[in-house]
Design an enzyme around this catalytic site. Structure first.
Site, PDB file in Angstrom:
ATOM      1  N   SER A 141     -11.649  -9.920   4.913  1.00 23.37           N
ATOM      2  CA  SER A 141     -12.310  -8.939   5.769  1.00 23.37           C
ATOM      3  C   SER A 141     -13.555  -9.504   6.419  1.00 23.37           C
ATOM      4  CB  SER A 141     -12.698  -7.700   4.940  1.00 23.37           C
ATOM      5  OG  SER A 141     -13.609  -8.063   3.913  1.00 23.37           O
TER       6      SER A 141
ATOM      7  N   HIS B 273      -5.529  -8.402   8.250  1.00 24.44           N
ATOM      8  CA  HIS B 273      -6.552  -7.623   7.544  1.00 24.44           C
ATOM      9  C   HIS B 273      -6.117  -6.163   7.436  1.00 24.44           C
ATOM     10  CE1 HIS B 273     -10.762  -5.632   7.542  1.00 24.44           C
ATOM     11  NE2 HIS B 273     -10.341  -5.844   6.306  1.00 24.44           N
TER      12      HIS B 273
ATOM     13  N   GLU C  86      -5.550  -5.373  11.316  1.00 22.96           N
ATOM     14  CA  GLU C  86      -6.103  -6.312  12.298  1.00 22.96           C
ATOM     15  C   GLU C  86      -5.373  -7.653  12.146  1.00 22.96           C
ATOM     16  OE1 GLU C  86     -10.752  -5.123  12.951  1.00 22.96           O
ATOM     17  OE2 GLU C  86     -10.259  -6.160  11.090  1.00 22.96           O
TER      18      GLU C  86
ATOM     19  N   ASN D 165     -15.187  -3.924  11.594  1.00 20.70           N
ATOM     20  CA  ASN D 165     -16.472  -4.077  10.908  1.00 20.70           C
ATOM     21  C   ASN D 165     -17.602  -4.401  11.879  1.00 20.70           C
ATOM     22  OD1 ASN D 165     -15.699  -3.441   8.296  1.00 20.70           O
ATOM     23  ND2 ASN D 165     -15.020  -5.523   7.848  1.00 20.70           N
TER      24      ASN D 165
END
Length: 489
Positions: free
Chosen positions: A118, A139, A151, A189
């Site tokens: 991540s 991900h 992802e 993120n």
């Protein structure tokens, strides 16, 4: 076609990946350095699949069928026949480098090696390998069986064929995938920083406390959780680590800078729900939620609307407003109340600014310049008496809602500008992974591209900080009157 899936690491992520792969019809080989962990993961997968079948979410017999395809391995060579191996081990680069180096000598040259990292660079993980075109990020989000987004991370050497095959696999798993660049924080993120970091900046400036900001973003912005409640849920230590990593990875871009308060909370051990205290208190320490101020009986206000336009309609048609000059009501876009008082020559003690961004939701924020606090409170009472939810904050360019929404939109535009993902995928990712009511580019479109640019320009001018510099993607489309989704050419 990918049929045999190896999963290394049997924590919550690895077990979740193995579950969705087996349920989708793949043959799965599960491996962990601790044999007991692999068996525990298989037992938990069996329990969850059986529960889904009992609830009618899986066809009869599907759980046993999936389990029959799920094997436990005791060592890496047993993964030699896998078409893809997905790594979900500890987030340490040295450990991943060692694993990928060993895997390359075990699996076929056509097999894909994917990491569920991540935060780490996929290119760095691929650095241990000779055949780098087959290495990518995959991900998943926790809990894997529930979260719909994956992802797909393209490193500089990742081949188009690898990306195409992994996207097809994600589709078979029932996931929506976005292909993103190999950058710190990838897409979700990274984009998620805007929501929480601007809230921290606003609190740091004493504009409003955490509870007020959370109410504004939840009730006014439509977000499931306010930014401080969200940090408490995910863990302030985890959030701080991610923010620090991304900030360093982007060479200390001020857009991604956090505040001393962030570190202070982590240092104090106030990590959120898991410790019982964060920005809010939980469990026995939690104070009862303060009720909203009781509205007075509806009353008229002697005031005039300065610079009236169509934005005032939800307010002007729903309240008793008698003509007069006791108060000046303004609705700045990006400006603080002090700036608009100076620009229009208004008395700051008699002038109250309203944020009309969420007026259609019957939610307003009011503020005043220095010396106008009693006027702001009186106007708030008047609005509440007519059924509006009203928050009172200290003077701030962009209030709270305008400011955070514009920062989310601006960062989304920057992600589009730098090619991390396309605008539609940016929107989809944030709605699926973070449950945003609108994606970042949608926010720019809903606010208005020109208005979003105006807010960012005003913030930039008022603060002098490059934190608020508008993205070139946003600037060009605002100047040309184009949609936020307009392609570059």
């Amino acid at each position: 076609m990918i049929q045999c899936v190896g999963v290394i690491g049997c924590g919550p992520m690895g077990a979740g990946i193995a579950q969705v792969a087996a349920a989708a019809g793949s043959d799965v080989i599960l491996l962990d350095t601790v044999p007991e962990a692999a068996q525990r993961a298989r037992d938990e997968i069996a329990r969850r699949l059986a529960s889904l079948e009992r609830k009618g979410k899986l066809p009869a017999g599907a759980s046993q069928s999936a389990l029959s395809r799920l094997q436990i391995a005791s060592d890496l060579p047993e993964l030699a026949g896998c078409d893809i191996v997905i790594e979900a081990i500890v987030e340490q680069l040295d450990a991943k480098l060692a694993l990928f180096s060993r895997l390359e000598g075990i699996v076929a040259e056509t097999a894909i090696l994917a990491t569920n990292t991540s935060s780490l660079s996929v290119a760095a993980i691929a650095g241990a390998c000779m055949i780098r075109g087959r290495i990518c990020g995959m991900h998943f989000f926790n809990p894997v069986p529930v979260m719909r987004l994956v992802e797909i991370v393209r490193a500089p050497d990742t081949s188009d064929d690898t990306i195409a095959k992994v996207r097809q696999l994600a589709d078979r798993f029932g996931k929506s995938s976005v292909t993103v660049g190999d950058t710190p924080g990838f897409l979700v993120n990274l984009q998620g920083r805007a929501y929480i970091l601007e809230a921290l900046a606003i609190a740091n400036e004493q504009v409003a406390d955490a509870a007020t900001i959370d109410r504004i973003m939840h009730h006014g912005g439509g977000f499931p959780l306010g930014p401080f409640a969200l940090m408490d849920l995910t863990g302030i230590d985890i959030n701080l680590a991610a923010s620090t990593y991304i900030y360093a990875g982007y060479n200390h871009d001020p857009r991604l800078r956090t505040t001393p308060m962030h570190q202070l909370m982590a240092s104090a051990g106030r990590l959120g729900r898991k410790t019982g205290r964060g920005f809010h208190d939980y469990g026995d320490a939690a104070a009862p939620e303060q009720p909203a101020p009781s509205p007075d009986a509806p009353f008229a206000l002697s005031a005039r609307i300065v610079e009236p336009d169509e934005r005032w309609q939800p307010v002007a048609t729903g309240v008793a407003l008698s003509g007069g000059d006791q108060f000046n009501l303004v609705a700045p876009v990006g400006e603080d109340c002090a700036t608009i008082c100076a620009r229009l020559g208004l008395d700051p003690k008699m002038t109250v600014a309203l944020d009309l961004t969420a007026a259609d939701r019957r939610h307003l924020t009011v503020m005043s310049a220095i010396g106008g606090g009693s006027a702001a409170e009186r106007v708030a009472q008047w609005l509440r008496s007519h059924g509006f939810a009203v928050e009172v904050v200290q003077d701030s360019p962009g209030f709270v809602l305008q400011r955070i929404l514009a920062m989310i939109a601006n960062l989304g535009c920057e992600l589009a500008q730098t090619g991390i993902a396309n605008p539609h995928e940016i929107d989809m990712a944030m709605k699926l992974a973070q449950n945003y009511p609108l994606g970042p580019i949608e926010i720019a479109q809903r606010l208005g591209v020109s208005k979003t640019f105006q807010i960012m320009e005003a913030l930039h001018q008022a603060t002098g900080s490059d934190r608020y510099r508008p993205s070139l993607w946003l600037r060009r489309r605002a100047l040309l009157g184009l949609s936020a989704y307009a392609p570059p050419s």
